[in-house]
Design a protein around this motif. Structure first.
Motif, mmCIF file in Angstrom:
data_model
loop_
_atom_site.group_PDB
_atom_site.id
_atom_site.type_symbol
_atom_site.label_atom_id
_atom_site.label_comp_id
_atom_site.label_asym_id
_atom_site.label_seq_id
_atom_site.Cartn_x
_atom_site.Cartn_y
_atom_site.Cartn_z
ATOM 1 N N ARG A 96 7.418 5.053 0.200
ATOM 2 C CA ARG A 96 6.031 4.462 -0.411
ATOM 3 C C ARG A 96 5.682 3.065 -0.093
ATOM 4 O O ARG A 96 4.672 2.631 0.084
ATOM 5 N N LYS A 97 6.668 2.467 -0.122
ATOM 6 C CA LYS A 97 6.567 0.876 0.166
ATOM 7 C C LYS A 97 6.038 0.598 1.597
ATOM 8 O O LYS A 97 5.012 -0.028 1.521
ATOM 9 N N PRO A 98 6.264 1.166 2.812
ATOM 10 C CA PRO A 98 5.833 0.839 3.907
ATOM 11 C C PRO A 98 4.375 1.367 3.816
ATOM 12 O O PRO A 98 3.580 0.814 4.664
ATOM 13 N N LEU A 107 0.878 -0.762 4.575
ATOM 14 C CA LEU A 107 -0.226 -0.225 5.585
ATOM 15 C C LEU A 107 -1.544 0.114 4.954
ATOM 16 O O LEU A 107 -2.538 -0.193 5.476
ATOM 17 N N LEU A 108 -1.502 0.679 3.651
ATOM 18 C CA LEU A 108 -2.657 0.956 3.032
ATOM 19 C C LEU A 108 -3.483 -0.505 2.423
ATOM 20 O O LEU A 108 -4.731 -0.613 2.818
ATOM 21 N N ILE A 109 -2.372 -1.193 2.210
ATOM 22 C CA ILE A 109 -3.218 -2.736 1.732
ATOM 23 C C ILE A 109 -3.767 -3.403 3.115
ATOM 24 O O ILE A 109 -4.668 -4.085 3.023
ATOM 25 N N VAL A 110 -3.032 -3.521 4.165
ATOM 26 C CA VAL A 110 -3.681 -4.130 5.395
ATOM 27 C C VAL A 110 -4.793 -3.488 5.687
ATOM 28 O O VAL A 110 -5.935 -4.035 6.057
ATOM 29 N N LEU A 125 0.096 -0.891 -6.160
ATOM 30 C CA LEU A 125 1.477 -1.585 -6.190
ATOM 31 C C LEU A 125 2.285 -0.648 -7.250
ATOM 32 O O LEU A 125 3.452 -0.457 -7.270
ATOM 33 N N ARG A 126 1.711 -0.131 -8.254
ATOM 34 C CA ARG A 126 2.291 0.599 -9.455
ATOM 35 C C ARG A 126 2.749 2.011 -8.698
ATOM 36 O O ARG A 126 3.795 2.379 -8.825
ATOM 37 N N TRP A 127 2.089 2.672 -7.659
ATOM 38 C CA TRP A 127 2.501 3.933 -7.135
ATOM 39 C C TRP A 127 3.576 3.626 -6.245
ATOM 40 O O TRP A 127 4.567 4.251 -5.992
ATOM 41 N N MET A 128 3.602 2.331 -5.628
ATOM 42 C CA MET A 128 4.471 1.941 -4.545
ATOM 43 C C MET A 128 6.059 1.838 -5.228
ATOM 44 O O MET A 128 6.952 2.000 -4.732
#
Length: 74
Positions: free
Chosen positions: A11-13, A17-20, A64-67
């Motif tokens: 989930r973090k990577p 990628l979603l944020i970018v 961020l919570r999901w990550m």
């Protein structure tokens, strides 16, 4: 790996990628309308660019919570 151990989360990577991707989409959207926005008076341009600079932050909290937890809501 035993049941108590936690492995690395995908989930973090994926979230990074979603944020970018969100930032790129907003930049493309603002760039697409830059000519039209540029024709506006400066006192109208300022709030447009301020709002565009803040809007991308709004979906960050749930992302961020999901990550971190794997859930979208508390």
């Amino acid at each position: 790996m035993s049941q108590g151990e936690l492995g690395p989360s995908w989930r973090k990577p994926a979230g990074a990628l979603l944020i970018v991707g969100m930032i790129v989409l907003l930049a493309v959207a603002v760039g697409t309308f830059a000519t039209e926005i540029g024709r506006l008076p400066i006192l109208v341009q300022l709030p447009v660019y301020v709002v565009a600079g803040i809007v991308w932050v709004l979906p960050l909290k749930p992302l961020l919570r999901w990550m971190e937890t794997g859930r979208w809501r508390d």
